[in-house]
Design a protein around this motif. Structure first.
Motif, PDB file in Angstrom:
ATOM      1  N   LEU A 130       0.799  -1.215   0.000  1.00  0.00           N
ATOM      2  CA  LEU A 130       0.000   0.000   0.000  1.00  0.00           C
ATOM      3  C   LEU A 130       0.839   1.276   0.000  1.00  0.00           C
ATOM      4  CD1 LEU A 130      -2.820  -1.052   2.461  1.00  0.00           C
ATOM      5  CD2 LEU A 130      -2.899  -0.975  -0.035  1.00  0.00           C
ATOM      6  N   ARG A 131       2.051   1.224   0.469  1.00  0.00           N
ATOM      7  CA  ARG A 131       2.915   2.397   0.489  1.00  0.00           C
ATOM      8  C   ARG A 131       3.996   2.334  -0.579  1.00  0.00           C
ATOM      9  NH1 ARG A 131       3.958   4.411   6.623  1.00  0.00           N
ATOM     10  NH2 ARG A 131       1.778   4.525   7.192  1.00  0.00           N
ATOM     11  N   GLY A 132       3.844   1.470  -1.556  1.00  0.00           N
ATOM     12  CA  GLY A 132       4.836   1.341  -2.605  1.00  0.00           C
ATOM     13  C   GLY A 132       4.872   2.569  -3.493  1.00  0.00           C
ATOM     14  N   LYS A 133       5.945   2.693  -4.247  1.00  0.00           N
ATOM     15  CA  LYS A 133       6.078   3.810  -5.165  1.00  0.00           C
ATOM     16  C   LYS A 133       5.058   3.652  -6.280  1.00  0.00           C
ATOM     17  CE  LYS A 133      10.954   4.303  -4.220  1.00  0.00           C
ATOM     18  NZ  LYS A 133      12.306   4.178  -4.727  1.00  0.00           N
ATOM     19  N   LYS A 134       4.335   4.713  -6.539  1.00  0.00           N
ATOM     20  CA  LYS A 134       3.294   4.673  -7.555  1.00  0.00           C
ATOM     21  C   LYS A 134       3.730   5.506  -8.746  1.00  0.00           C
ATOM     22  CE  LYS A 134      -0.370   4.015  -4.232  1.00  0.00           C
ATOM     23  NZ  LYS A 134       0.187   4.282  -2.930  1.00  0.00           N
ATOM     24  N   ASP A 135       4.315   4.853  -9.729  1.00  0.00           N
ATOM     25  CA  ASP A 135       4.719   5.520 -10.954  1.00  0.00           C
ATOM     26  C   ASP A 135       3.526   5.526 -11.910  1.00  0.00           C
ATOM     27  OD1 ASP A 135       6.144   6.722 -12.929  1.00  0.00           O
ATOM     28  OD2 ASP A 135       7.333   4.952 -13.448  1.00  0.00           O
ATOM     29  N   PRO A 136       2.997   6.696 -12.248  1.00  0.00           N
ATOM     30  CA  PRO A 136       1.773   6.726 -13.065  1.00  0.00           C
ATOM     31  C   PRO A 136       1.949   6.129 -14.451  1.00  0.00           C
ATOM     32  CG  PRO A 136       2.594   8.954 -12.658  1.00  0.00           C
ATOM     33  CD  PRO A 136       3.448   8.013 -11.871  1.00  0.00           C
ATOM     34  N   ASP A 137       3.173   6.018 -14.933  1.00  0.00           N
ATOM     35  CA  ASP A 137       3.388   5.445 -16.265  1.00  0.00           C
ATOM     36  C   ASP A 137       3.283   3.927 -16.265  1.00  0.00           C
ATOM     37  OD1 ASP A 137       3.792   7.968 -17.275  1.00  0.00           O
ATOM     38  OD2 ASP A 137       5.975   7.874 -17.004  1.00  0.00           O
ATOM     39  N   HIS A 138       3.387   3.302 -15.113  1.00  0.00           N
ATOM     40  CA  HIS A 138       3.398   1.841 -15.052  1.00  0.00           C
ATOM     41  C   HIS A 138       2.216   1.272 -14.277  1.00  0.00           C
ATOM     42  CE1 HIS A 138       7.587   2.836 -15.992  1.00  0.00           C
ATOM     43  NE2 HIS A 138       7.575   1.700 -16.662  1.00  0.00           N
ATOM     44  N   LEU A 139       1.127   2.021 -14.141  1.00  0.00           N
ATOM     45  CA  LEU A 139      -0.011   1.509 -13.389  1.00  0.00           C
ATOM     46  C   LEU A 139      -0.784   0.456 -14.170  1.00  0.00           C
ATOM     47  CD1 LEU A 139      -1.407   4.688 -11.637  1.00  0.00           C
ATOM     48  CD2 LEU A 139      -0.115   2.819 -10.654  1.00  0.00           C
ATOM     49  N   ALA A 140      -0.925   0.654 -15.442  1.00  0.00           N
ATOM     50  CA  ALA A 140      -1.684  -0.302 -16.242  1.00  0.00           C
ATOM     51  C   ALA A 140      -1.153  -0.280 -17.662  1.00  0.00           C
ATOM     52  CB  ALA A 140      -3.164   0.046 -16.234  1.00  0.00           C
ATOM     53  N   HIS A 141      -1.352  -1.384 -18.350  1.00  0.00           N
ATOM     54  CA  HIS A 141      -0.925  -1.473 -19.742  1.00  0.00           C
ATOM     55  C   HIS A 141      -2.004  -2.203 -20.516  1.00  0.00           C
ATOM     56  CE1 HIS A 141       1.603  -1.866 -23.244  1.00  0.00           C
ATOM     57  NE2 HIS A 141       1.328  -3.147 -23.269  1.00  0.00           N
ATOM     58  N   VAL A 142      -2.488  -1.559 -21.531  1.00  0.00           N
ATOM     59  CA  VAL A 142      -3.494  -2.168 -22.389  1.00  0.00           C
ATOM     60  C   VAL A 142      -2.885  -2.307 -23.765  1.00  0.00           C
ATOM     61  CG1 VAL A 142      -5.784  -1.913 -23.385  1.00  0.00           C
ATOM     62  CG2 VAL A 142      -5.347  -1.112 -21.067  1.00  0.00           C
ATOM     63  N   GLU A 143      -2.881  -3.527 -24.258  1.00  0.00           N
ATOM     64  CA  GLU A 143      -2.314  -3.749 -25.573  1.00  0.00           C
ATOM     65  C   GLU A 143      -3.252  -3.231 -26.649  1.00  0.00           C
ATOM     66  OE1 GLU A 143      -1.286  -7.780 -26.184  1.00  0.00           O
ATOM     67  OE2 GLU A 143      -0.301  -7.964 -24.256  1.00  0.00           O
ATOM     68  N   PRO A 144      -2.704  -2.589 -27.653  1.00  0.00           N
ATOM     69  CA  PRO A 144      -3.566  -2.130 -28.745  1.00  0.00           C
ATOM     70  C   PRO A 144      -4.096  -3.323 -29.537  1.00  0.00           C
ATOM     71  CG  PRO A 144      -1.265  -1.710 -29.254  1.00  0.00           C
ATOM     72  CD  PRO A 144      -1.315  -2.220 -27.846  1.00  0.00           C
ATOM     73  N   ILE A 145      -5.325  -3.231 -29.924  1.00  0.00           N
ATOM     74  CA  ILE A 145      -5.948  -4.299 -30.706  1.00  0.00           C
ATOM     75  C   ILE A 145      -5.866  -3.911 -32.178  1.00  0.00           C
ATOM     76  CG2 ILE A 145      -8.066  -5.549 -31.188  1.00  0.00           C
ATOM     77  CD1 ILE A 145      -8.876  -5.048 -28.319  1.00  0.00           C
ATOM     78  N   GLU A 146      -5.199  -4.728 -32.933  1.00  0.00           N
ATOM     79  CA  GLU A 146      -5.091  -4.486 -34.367  1.00  0.00           C
ATOM     80  C   GLU A 146      -6.138  -5.334 -35.076  1.00  0.00           C
ATOM     81  OE1 GLU A 146      -1.139  -4.976 -35.766  1.00  0.00           O
ATOM     82  OE2 GLU A 146      -0.276  -3.899 -34.083  1.00  0.00           O
ATOM     83  N   THR A 147      -6.564  -4.883 -36.218  1.00  0.00           N
ATOM     84  CA  THR A 147      -7.641  -5.580 -36.925  1.00  0.00           C
ATOM     85  C   THR A 147      -7.214  -6.977 -37.361  1.00  0.00           C
ATOM     86  OG1 THR A 147      -6.929  -4.502 -38.976  1.00  0.00           O
ATOM     87  CG2 THR A 147      -8.719  -3.474 -37.733  1.00  0.00           C
ATOM     88  N   LYS A 148      -5.921  -7.173 -37.645  1.00  0.00           N
ATOM     89  CA  LYS A 148      -5.481  -8.507 -38.067  1.00  0.00           C
ATOM     90  C   LYS A 148      -5.474  -9.515 -36.908  1.00  0.00           C
ATOM     91  CE  LYS A 148      -0.632  -7.535 -37.393  1.00  0.00           C
ATOM     92  NZ  LYS A 148       0.691  -7.551 -37.962  1.00  0.00           N
ATOM     93  N   ASP A 149      -5.429  -9.032 -35.644  1.00  0.00           N
ATOM     94  CA  ASP A 149      -5.401  -9.909 -34.489  1.00  0.00           C
ATOM     95  C   ASP A 149      -6.791 -10.211 -33.936  1.00  0.00           C
ATOM     96  OD1 ASP A 149      -2.668 -10.021 -34.613  1.00  0.00           O
ATOM     97  OD2 ASP A 149      -2.408  -8.328 -33.259  1.00  0.00           O
TER      98      ASP A 149
END
Length: 51
Positions: A28-47
């Motif tokens: 709960l007290r860990g470092k919270k880097d806003p750039d690494h909170l979540a990652h959503v892979e882009p969905i490409e039409t071929k996939d």
């Protein structure tokens, strides 16, 4: 229950409770880097057929 059994139980429960509280504090007290909170892979039409 004997005195030794009660003492062993209290030490064991205290150690597990202490470890649990320490883990909660670390998470709960860990470092919270806003750039690494979540990652959503882009969905490409071929996939889209693979999903």
């Amino acid at each position: 229950m004997t005195t030794a059994g009660l003492l062993f139980m209290l030490i064991s429960v205290g150690a597990v409770t202490g470890l649990f509280v320490w883990c909660l504090i670390k998470v709960l007290r860990g470092k919270k880097d806003p750039d690494h909170l979540a990652h959503v892979e882009p969905i490409e039409t071929k996939d889209l057929e693979k999903r």
